[in-house]
Design a protein around this motif. Structure first.
Motif, short mmCIF file in Angstrom:
data_model
loop_
_atom_site.label_atom_id
_atom_site.label_comp_id
_atom_site.label_asym_id
_atom_site.label_seq_id
_atom_site.Cartn_x
_atom_site.Cartn_y
_atom_site.Cartn_z
N ARG A 252 1.13 -0.95 0.10
CA ARG A 252 0.28 0.19 0.62
C ARG A 252 0.68 1.77 0.50
N ALA A 253 1.97 1.47 0.85
CA ALA A 253 3.12 2.82 1.12
C ALA A 253 3.43 2.20 -0.30
N ASP A 321 -1.45 7.13 7.00
CA ASP A 321 -2.35 6.44 5.58
C ASP A 321 -2.99 7.55 5.20
N SER A 439 -5.20 -2.78 0.82
CA SER A 439 -5.03 -2.42 2.64
C SER A 439 -4.09 -3.05 2.95
N GLU A 441 -1.14 -1.92 5.98
CA GLU A 441 0.12 -0.94 6.52
C GLU A 441 0.24 0.28 5.76
N VAL A 442 1.17 1.00 5.99
CA VAL A 442 1.96 1.99 5.06
C VAL A 442 3.29 2.04 5.67
#
Lengths: 519, 174
Positions: A252-253, A321, A439, A441-442
């Motif tokens: 996601r990051a 986020d 979806s 952690e970032v």
């Protein structure tokens, strides 16, 4: 053939290559070895992408790093040359782009380049004392004593003489809201015969500031290199440290970084398109671009809390986020964007007076592209197939299968059309990634390790090169070369034969960062 | 010729632009009223970049774009310091810009005012420890107002200018 075989065929010998952490290949050499390989590099028209100095790298003293791109390969080749004393041979006669790098190293470290054709100071202007070299480890950062400039240390511009030649000095403070820099035009009638650009008025000593910082904190330095390249530089720096620490960040990051990098390209290009219209006195054409740009700024703020997306990136991912609502709004907004953008470009493309000013103005000729390592949209508008996202994929770009866009004429009109096309490409990239957004952690926790690495990104202006060395858990050397540092030298060639009133237009079409060059 | 005539009659290719930022308009109406009174309907600003990262310049430029268009309120950015009432300074003052910065200020006619815009110019930026900068704008100028931010938004800058004009009005009365 793989790169090892290619290089061994080229140099006709077995090479002692050291693999770097981000597909760079380092090759330590002595003086005769260096001369030999540089000749080969020159004969094969390989491009020098950076040249920098590090003190006390592997051993006491200075080490020079010559970084090259090898056409067709992801890997970069870096020659490492440890100096015996404060002297090195100048390579500026074979690689003209080396001229600024060598002057920069002389200012920073006091190294003399023998045979150099230009030995004037670069980023240290007249008020800095003689024998002051801020990047030496022996100099502890802090206030220094300066003296008012005297006649002996006056900067000497190239003098062009002949019937009817006169000079126009412009800057450092310009007429608009523009960054400071000095332009010395030698003009015959209205046509520009010679231009010398003198920059570094905004030299803030960022490389020295980075020395001794904790690697996590240094992201703020990367962000302040050039405000409108905040994302590109922050990401390039973070990638470098992540490579050193052997860290891979959450999907996601990675995706959000790519979205934000492309948003930066969109607002930057929109500003250029508007600026080109302003500089031909056509505000009707500029306004639609300005409106779209302001809207992108507002989306940036909704996503990250900052219109320039500052304080958003961290080593390990993102600092926070993005809000789900902001993403949703952006997605809806982008659906209508291409049509509105199409109307905006049509206003300019259909007006003969604008096209007349754009066409044949400020041509960047193909023959300077390789010797000066001209990069980014400026190079692509002159037909050079170069894009760091494709040539040295980073982050998600390897999976995206981007198509190379080029123009051939190399004039203001080509740059206008190329940037317009790139805006739409970026919108497509953003939409594609947002439709597949993971979806989770970032941010990924990590341990700082020692090491060094070269990292490259395609900023809106072109290729930015970051080299980071971490020693004892702290930043030992942080060297950045932005696209503007290279492309400013294209300006001196592109304006020749053009009339002085077209200079602002040519300048805007290239969109060069003063802050990013001056550091 | 035919194209020129058809251009007159065809639907314009530009859209009507509607914006609805009530807060911004309220600030600007107050600003206009004060500029009219204190500066005789025209506040001329000269921008001086003394070493910023260029984001503050972008926000200052944005003040002249359609969303803000501050010329409606009597505020203009002028080409020469000789035409200016206010000097907006951005960035920490670099050693390489020190002389040019001072000359810019000296070229301005009195009465004149200095506004520092952005964290670096306000003296709270990250570059203060560097050999290459002197520090904030107050190292070489008497600063009348500071507008912090990294960078401050166009709306923040307008609020700052309103505060400046308000302050000047109070001073001239007192």
């Amino acid at each position: 053939m793989n790169i090892y075989e290619v290089l061994e065929t080229l140099f006709e010998q077995k090479l002692n290559l050291i693999e770097g952490l981000n597909s760079e290949l380092y090759l330590p050499l002595d003086e005769s070895g260096l001369e030999k390989v540089l000749n080969v590099m020159n004969e094969n028209s390989f491009e020098l992408i950076s040249l920098f100095c590090v003190e006390d790298f592997a051993e006491k003293g200075f080490t020079l790093f010559y970084a090259f791109e090898i056409t067709g390969f992801e890997q970069t080749l870096i020659f490492q040359y440890a100096l015996n004393a404060n002297q090195a041979p100048s390579i500026a006669k074979t690689f003209p782009s080396a001229c600024w790098y060598e002057r920069e190293i002389t200012d920073g470290f006091g190294i003399e380049f023998q045979g150099a054709f230009d030995t004037r100071r670069l980023f240290l202007h007249e008020t800095y004392p003689k024998d002051f070299h801020p990047l030496l480890k022996s100099f502890k950062n802090g206030p220094i004593e300066t003296a008012p400039p005297s006649e002996q240390n006056d900067y000497v511009f190239k003098q062009v003489e002949g019937d009817g030649v006169y000079q126009i000095p412009v800057g450092p403070v310009h007429a608009g809201i523009i960054e400071p820099g000095h332009f010395r035009f030698s003009v015959i009638g209205e046509a520009i015969f010679n231009l010398e650009v003198r920059l570094f008025y905004k030299h803030r000593g960022l490389e020295k500031l980075a020395e001794g910082m904790a690697p996590q904190d240094c992201v703020r330095i990367a962000e302040s290199i050039s405000g409108d390249e905040t994302v590109a530089n922050a990401v390039a720096y973070c990638i470098a440290v992540e490579k050193i620490c052997g860290l891979s960040i959450p999907k996601r990051a990675l995706q959000l970084r790519t979205v934000l990098m492309e948003l930066e390209r969109v607002y930057s290009h929109l500003g250029d398109l508007a600026g080109m219209c302003v500089d031909v006195a056509y505000p009707v054409g500029a306004s639609p671009f300005f409106i779209l740009r302001e809207e992108i700024f507002r989306h940036n703020e909704a996503l990250t809390g900052s219109r320039f997306m500052k304080d958003t990136f961290a080593v390990g991912g993102l600092t926070k986020d993005v809000p789900a609502g902001a993403l949703q709004n952006l997605s809806v907004y982008l659906k209508g964007f291409p049509d509105r953008f199409g109307v905006a470009t049509a206003i300019d493309n259909s007006y003969f007076s604008v096209i007349d000013r754009f066409e044949t103005t400020g041509r960047v000729k193909p023959e300077i592209l390789w010797p000066l390592h001209i990069t980014g949209p400026v190079a692509r508008a002159s037909g050079k197939r170069t894009d760091t996202r494709i040539d040295h994929p980073y982050g998600m770009y390897g999976e995206l299968k981007l198509k190379q866009k080029t123009q051939t004429n190399g004039d203001v009109f080509a740059r206008f059309n190329l940037k317009a096309a790139e805006v739409l490409d970026s919108i497509k990239i953003i939409q594609k990634i947002m439709s597949e957004l993971a979806s989770g952690e970032v941010f990924a926790p990590f341990q700082i390790r020692d090491g060094y690495v070269l990292s490259m990104v395609e900023a809106p202006r072109g290729q930015n090169v970051h080299w980071v060395n971490i020693k004892n858990g702290l930043v030992d050397r942080y060297k950045v070369r932005t696209a503007s540092f290279c492309n400013w030298q294209a300006m001196e060639h592109a304006v020749l034969g053009n009339i002085v009133p077209d200079f602002p237009l040519i300048n805007k079409s290239m969109n060069l960062s003063y802050a990013g060059t001056d550091m | 010729m035919a194209k020129a005539i058809s251009n007159v009659f065809k639907k314009p290719s530009t859209d009507e632009f509607k914006f609805g930022d009530a807060e911004l308009e309220a600030i600007c109406v107050q600003l206009k009223e004060k500029v009219d009174r204190v500066f005789g309907r025209s506040l001329a600003i000269r921008e001086l970049d003394a070493g910023s990262d260029n984001s503050t310049e972008i926000e200052l430029n944005n003040l002249s774009t359609p969303y803000y268009d501050v010329e409606r309120f009597g505020i203009s950015f002028v080409a020469s310091p000789r035409h200016a009432d206010v000097l907006i300074v951005t960035g920490a003052i670099t050693r390489n810009m020190e002389i040019a910065a001072k000359k810019t200020w000296e070229a301005m006619p009195a009465p004149k005012f200095v506004v520092a815009v952005g964290d670096d110019a306000c003296g709270v930026g990250i570059q203060n420890e560097s050999y290459a900068v002197l520090g904030g704008a107050d190292k070489i100028f008497v600063v009348d107002l500071k507008i912090p931010g990294n960078p401050p938004s166009p709306k923040m800058i307008l609020m700052g200018l309103l505060a400046l004009v308000h302050q000047i009005e109070k001073q001239t009365k007192g």
